[in-house]
Design a protein around this motif. Sequence first.
Motif, PDB file in Angstrom:
ATOM      1  N   UNK A 120       0.496  -0.793   0.237  1.00 36.57           N
ATOM      2  CA  UNK A 120      -0.289  -0.149   0.152  1.00 36.57           C
ATOM      3  C   UNK A 120       0.950   1.779   0.165  1.00 36.57           C
ATOM      4  N   UNK A 121       0.672   2.003  -0.773  1.00 39.17           N
ATOM      5  CA  UNK A 121       1.576   2.971  -1.001  1.00 39.17           C
ATOM      6  C   UNK A 121       0.701   4.174  -1.411  1.00 39.17           C
ATOM      7  N   UNK A 122       1.297   5.781  -1.385  1.00 38.63           N
ATOM      8  CA  UNK A 122       0.303   6.590  -1.135  1.00 38.63           C
ATOM      9  C   UNK A 122       0.478   7.423  -2.395  1.00 38.63           C
ATOM     10  N   UNK A 123      -0.303   8.331  -3.079  1.00 37.84           N
ATOM     11  CA  UNK A 123      -0.227   8.587  -4.723  1.00 37.84           C
ATOM     12  C   UNK A 123       0.326  10.137  -4.216  1.00 37.84           C
ATOM     13  N   UNK A 124       0.285  11.118  -4.930  1.00 41.82           N
ATOM     14  CA  UNK A 124       1.087  12.543  -4.572  1.00 41.82           C
ATOM     15  C   UNK A 124      -0.182  14.167  -4.214  1.00 41.82           C
ATOM     16  N   UNK A 125      -1.657  12.629  -4.233  1.00 43.46           N
ATOM     17  CA  UNK A 125      -2.606  13.649  -4.022  1.00 43.46           C
ATOM     18  C   UNK A 125      -2.803  12.892  -2.410  1.00 43.46           C
ATOM     19  N   UNK A 173      11.392   7.157  -1.820  1.00 45.95           N
ATOM     20  CA  UNK A 173      10.709   7.703  -1.068  1.00 45.95           C
ATOM     21  C   UNK A 173      10.568   8.687  -0.165  1.00 45.95           C
ATOM     22  N   UNK A 174      10.347   9.362  -1.739  1.00 47.57           N
ATOM     23  CA  UNK A 174       9.935  11.181  -1.323  1.00 47.57           C
ATOM     24  C   UNK A 174       8.272  11.068  -0.819  1.00 47.57           C
ATOM     25  N   UNK A 175       7.697  11.694   0.413  1.00 47.17           N
ATOM     26  CA  UNK A 175       6.469  11.793   0.641  1.00 47.17           C
ATOM     27  C   UNK A 175       5.651  12.551  -0.295  1.00 47.17           C
ATOM     28  N   UNK A 176       4.573  11.966  -0.196  1.00 48.55           N
ATOM     29  CA  UNK A 176       3.227  12.979  -1.469  1.00 48.55           C
ATOM     30  C   UNK A 176       3.701  14.459  -1.581  1.00 48.55           C
ATOM     31  N   UNK A 177       3.666  14.915  -1.126  1.00 39.23           N
ATOM     32  CA  UNK A 177       4.352  16.245  -1.066  1.00 39.23           C
ATOM     33  C   UNK A 177       5.182  16.622  -1.734  1.00 39.23           C
ATOM     34  N   UNK A 178       6.514  16.263  -2.589  1.00 38.57           N
ATOM     35  CA  UNK A 178       7.577  16.488  -2.690  1.00 38.57           C
ATOM     36  C   UNK A 178       7.274  15.556  -4.125  1.00 38.57           C
ATOM     37  N   UNK A 179       6.164  14.448  -4.056  1.00 39.39           N
ATOM     38  CA  UNK A 179       5.967  13.937  -5.622  1.00 39.39           C
ATOM     39  C   UNK A 179       5.406  14.789  -6.836  1.00 39.39           C
ATOM     40  N   UNK A 180       4.631  15.948  -5.813  1.00 40.18           N
ATOM     41  CA  UNK A 180       4.150  16.904  -6.439  1.00 40.18           C
ATOM     42  C   UNK A 180       4.795  17.597  -7.432  1.00 40.18           C
TER      43      UNK A 180
END
Length: 198
Positions: free
Chosen positions: A42-47, A101-108
Amino acid sequence: MKKVLFILFAAFSTAANAQNAVPKSATDIAPLLIGEKIPNSILKSSENATVSLSDVVSKKKTVLVFYRGGWCPYCNLHLSALAEAEKQILDLGYQIVAISPDSPENLRSTAEIDKVQYMLLSDANGVLIKEFGIAFEAPENYKSVINVHSNGMNTSLLPVPSVFVVNTNGDILFEYVSPDFKHRITAELLVSVLKTLK
C-alpha cells in the motif's frame, strides 16, 4: 535439553535477523529476480490517496521505476527521459509507475519539475523497497536529505535505482538494477526491451 533448545532458538533468531537486515551497501542487495512475483504494498499517491500496487499493476503491463528522490539530479534526468518516451511506451501497451521514498507533497513538485504525466507513488516508510530487495543503508551524508523529503518517515534507507517490467499478474518479465546511481537504463533501450517482450 533446555540448553540445546536455547542454542537452536538463538541460531534461528540470528538467521531471521540476518534475512531482515538491510544491506550496508548498494552492491550487497539481493533484488527479486525475473520470473518472481512482485509483492503487493500500500503506497501513497501525490494526492496522498492510498494506492494498492497490485491494483495498479493488474490494469496494465507496467514499467516500475524505483528512484532515490526528487532531490537526486540523476533521478530527475531519468524521469524526464521516461516522460519524453512515455507515448512510445503507452503505444506498446505499458504504463509507467515511478516509486520513491519521497512524501506525497514532494512527489507533486517532482512531477512539475520533470514534466511527468505518469503515476508517481510514495514508499516513504521504505517497506516496498525492502520487499523488492533493493533497499540499502544510506551513507551518512544522505540521511538528512532522505529524512526531509520523506517528511520524517525514512531516516536511513535508499533504493538502488531500478526498473522492473511486470505483467498484469505481477510477474517480473525484465529488470535493470544498477548499484551505481549514476547509471540508468536509457529510454531507447527500455523501449527496445518492451518491443521484444511484446
